[in-house]
Design a protein around this motif. Structure first.
Motif, PDB file in Angstrom:
ATOM      1  N   CYS A   1       8.121  48.062  12.443  1.00 19.43           N
ATOM      2  CA  CYS A   1       7.636  48.772  11.256  1.00 19.43           C
ATOM      3  C   CYS A   1       8.727  48.795  10.190  1.00 19.43           C
ATOM      4  O   CYS A   1       9.900  48.613  10.488  1.00 19.43           O
ATOM      5  CB  CYS A   1       7.182  50.181  11.626  1.00 19.43           C
ATOM      6  SG  CYS A   1       8.521  51.368  11.782  1.00 19.43           S
ATOM      7  N   PRO A   2       8.342  49.000   8.938  1.00 15.76           N
ATOM      8  CA  PRO A   2       9.351  48.989   7.866  1.00 15.76           C
ATOM      9  C   PRO A   2      10.180  50.263   7.839  1.00 15.76           C
ATOM     10  O   PRO A   2      11.123  50.375   7.059  1.00 15.76           O
ATOM     11  CB  PRO A   2       8.505  48.858   6.598  1.00 15.76           C
ATOM     12  CG  PRO A   2       7.194  49.450   6.960  1.00 15.76           C
ATOM     13  CD  PRO A   2       6.980  49.164   8.412  1.00 15.76           C
TER      14      PRO A   2
ATOM     15  N   MET B   1       8.627  50.329  16.990  1.00 19.62           N
ATOM     16  CA  MET B   1       8.028  51.253  16.027  1.00 19.62           C
ATOM     17  C   MET B   1       8.824  52.551  15.941  1.00 19.62           C
ATOM     18  O   MET B   1       9.327  53.056  16.946  1.00 19.62           O
ATOM     19  CB  MET B   1       6.585  51.552  16.434  1.00 19.62           C
ATOM     20  CG  MET B   1       5.731  50.305  16.620  1.00 19.62           C
ATOM     21  SD  MET B   1       5.470  49.370  15.100  1.00 19.62           S
ATOM     22  CE  MET B   1       4.378  50.461  14.218  1.00 19.62           C
ATOM     23  N   GLY B   2       8.886  53.070  14.709  1.00 16.35           N
ATOM     24  CA  GLY B   2       9.807  54.164  14.428  1.00 16.35           C
ATOM     25  C   GLY B   2       9.314  55.565  14.745  1.00 16.35           C
ATOM     26  O   GLY B   2      10.110  56.499  14.764  1.00 16.35           O
TER      27      GLY B   2
ATOM     28  N   VAL C   1       3.255  57.837  14.824  1.00 16.84           N
ATOM     29  CA  VAL C   1       2.040  57.720  14.019  1.00 16.84           C
ATOM     30  C   VAL C   1       1.310  56.412  14.375  1.00 16.84           C
ATOM     31  O   VAL C   1       0.231  56.415  14.954  1.00 16.84           O
ATOM     32  CB  VAL C   1       2.354  57.790  12.510  1.00 16.84           C
ATOM     33  CG1 VAL C   1       1.094  57.518  11.695  1.00 16.84           C
ATOM     34  CG2 VAL C   1       2.905  59.160  12.153  1.00 16.84           C
ATOM     35  N   ASN C   2       1.964  55.269  14.013  1.00 17.70           N
ATOM     36  CA  ASN C   2       1.366  53.976  14.380  1.00 17.70           C
ATOM     37  C   ASN C   2       1.992  53.416  15.640  1.00 17.70           C
ATOM     38  O   ASN C   2       1.519  52.417  16.182  1.00 17.70           O
ATOM     39  CB  ASN C   2       1.578  52.951  13.255  1.00 17.70           C
ATOM     40  CG  ASN C   2       0.785  53.309  12.022  1.00 17.70           C
ATOM     41  OD1 ASN C   2      -0.320  53.842  12.129  1.00 17.70           O
ATOM     42  ND2 ASN C   2       1.354  53.051  10.865  1.00 17.70           N
ATOM     43  N   GLY C   3       3.081  54.018  16.054  1.00 15.56           N
ATOM     44  CA  GLY C   3       3.863  53.480  17.169  1.00 15.56           C
ATOM     45  C   GLY C   3       3.058  53.193  18.424  1.00 15.56           C
ATOM     46  O   GLY C   3       2.974  52.038  18.864  1.00 15.56           O
TER      47      GLY C   3
ATOM     48  N   CYS D   1       9.997  54.650   7.513  1.00 15.73           N
ATOM     49  CA  CYS D   1       9.660  55.497   6.377  1.00 15.73           C
ATOM     50  C   CYS D   1      10.218  56.882   6.650  1.00 15.73           C
ATOM     51  O   CYS D   1      10.956  57.073   7.624  1.00 15.73           O
ATOM     52  CB  CYS D   1       8.141  55.537   6.152  1.00 15.73           C
ATOM     53  SG  CYS D   1       7.266  56.522   7.383  1.00 15.73           S
TER      54      CYS D   1
ATOM     55  N   ARG E   1       9.085  59.262   8.028  1.00 17.26           N
ATOM     56  CA  ARG E   1       8.711  59.861   9.307  1.00 17.26           C
ATOM     57  C   ARG E   1       9.517  59.309  10.474  1.00 17.26           C
ATOM     58  O   ARG E   1       9.416  59.806  11.586  1.00 17.26           O
ATOM     59  CB  ARG E   1       7.224  59.603   9.573  1.00 17.26           C
ATOM     60  CG  ARG E   1       6.297  60.598   8.936  1.00 17.26           C
ATOM     61  CD  ARG E   1       4.861  60.310   9.335  1.00 17.26           C
ATOM     62  NE  ARG E   1       4.405  59.085   8.676  1.00 17.26           N
ATOM     63  CZ  ARG E   1       3.724  59.068   7.536  1.00 17.26           C
ATOM     64  NH1 ARG E   1       3.398  60.188   6.954  1.00 17.26           N
ATOM     65  NH2 ARG E   1       3.355  57.938   6.987  1.00 17.26           N
TER      66      ARG E   1
END
Ligand code: SF4
Length: 371
Positions: A281-282, A314-315, A318-320, A284, A286
């Protein structure tokens, strides 16, 4: 030792577009055109006469996935080196010749898999186009006609004012006709320009007028970053329409970089089976972990893994979990910990400091299972 991928690369089932129908030529063991997988090529930067250095660079290119290599041949010493280089290289060698017919004959005799030469240049200085066509036919050596904006015929520059797509195409078809006169059609063509817009249009016009296989290239694309973008955009536009049979990314950077970029372009379009793919992920506001560092460390740790593996880094939560579950392997980070997913299942939760090593261990375990 890292496995060297030789031979015909696998192509995934889902294609971006039907491939353009073209003739097929055979560059050594690598088929080009006629529906064959799109191949990646590059060019050595050594003096070809320095056989050791040239073979060393070819070996590095081969290890990085290069399938066809071109070597420049501007002198007799270079021509003399071709036989040894062609014999010892594990990938087909193309001799790149501009004006001298005697080097073309030498390259054909030396067993080069193909020759890049423009018959227009040969005709201008020492017309042996017929003899070249005969020798190439006798040895089964295909020829690439390479039209470049920078070296366009003066007659066409006068007619068109500059290197327009029409000028590039007219030049290429005229060059091809010089061989066709002698019933030689074992040809592939490139029409290169440093401007992707002109280059794309030139190839589009060319496919409407011939069925030769095409070598794609944005010439003098520039340093790594700019050249990568220009090539990806131009090749992407054409390959996504089924146009293009072999590609060369031209970068002002070591040739191994060209091969990495070319390979990535093909993998991105599903024109080649994807190898290691990091889905990160880029980051953010969060993010609960340093995603850049994590992605870099995982990428470095998995470098050289020769299996198709999708790894999600993934950071946050949320989408992780969603991305990590979709990948072969993944981590969703949060609260100083990482949830490790393998094939959609959470297999363990580790402290942040152990995320990288755990992912690498799990990747190696998966790779073993995939062998
Ligand atoms: S996964 Fe989380 S940290 Fe990464 S971009 Fe998405 S919301 Fe931000």
């Amino acid at each position: 030792m890292t496995a060297v991928p030789l031979g015909v690369p696998e192509v995934p089932a889902r294609q971006v577009a039907p491939r353009r129908r073209s003739r097929r030529i055979q560059v050594g063991p690598v088929a080009v055109g006629g529906g064959a997988p799109v191949s990646v090529q590059s060019m050595t930067t050594t003096r070809t006469s320095d056989i050791g250095a040239t073979l060393q660079q070819i070996a590095e290119l081969t290890a990085s996935g290069c399938q066809i290599v071109r070597v420049a041949c501007p002198t007799q010493d270079d021509a003399d080196a071709l036989a040894t280089i062609a014999r010892k290289s594990r990938i087909p060698v193309i001799a790149d010749i501009h004006f001298q017919p005697k080097y073309v004959f030498a390259a054909i005799e030396a067993g080069c898999a193909a020759v890049r030469v423009n018959p227009g240049n040969i005709k201008k200085f020492d017309d042996q186009v017929k003899e070249i066509a005969e020798a190439a036919k006798e040895h089964g050596t295909p020829i690439r006609i390479g039209v470049n904006a920078g070296s366009l015929d003066r007659r066409l520059l006068r007619k068109y004012g500059k290197a327009t797509p029409e000028a590039l195409v007219e030049s290429a078809l005229w060059e091809a006709s010089l061989f066709e006169e002698h019933d030689f059609r074992d040809i592939k063509i490139s029409v290169k320009h440093n401007d992707p817009v002109v280059m794309i249009e030139a190839y589009r016009q060319l496919v409407a007028q011939c069925d030769y296989p095409l070598h794609l290239g944005v010439t003098e694309a520039g340093p790594s970053f700019q050249g990568t973008i220009k090539s990806a955009v131009a090749f992407g536009a054409l390959l996504s329409q089924g146009i293009g049979d072999t590609i060369r990314v031209s970068l002002s950077a070591p040739p191994v970089e060209e091969v990495k970029v070319g390979t990535q372009i093909l993998e991105s379009l599903n024109l080649r089976r994807r190898g290691l793919e990091i889905v990160s992920c880029p980051s953010c506001g969060r993010a609960q972990v340093d995603v850049y560092k994590l992605a870099e460390e995982v990428t470095a740790g998995l470098d050289g893994l020769e299996v198709p593996l999708r790894v999600a880094v993934m950071g946050c939560v949320v989408n992780g979990p969603g991305e990590a579950r979709e990948a072969d392997l993944g981590v969703a980070s949060g609260n100083g910990k990482g949830q490790i997913f393998v094939k959609g299942e959470v297999v363990k939760t580790v402290p942040e400091s152990r995320i990288v090593e755990t992912l690498i261990e799990e990747a190696q375990r998966l790779a073993e299972r995939m062998k």
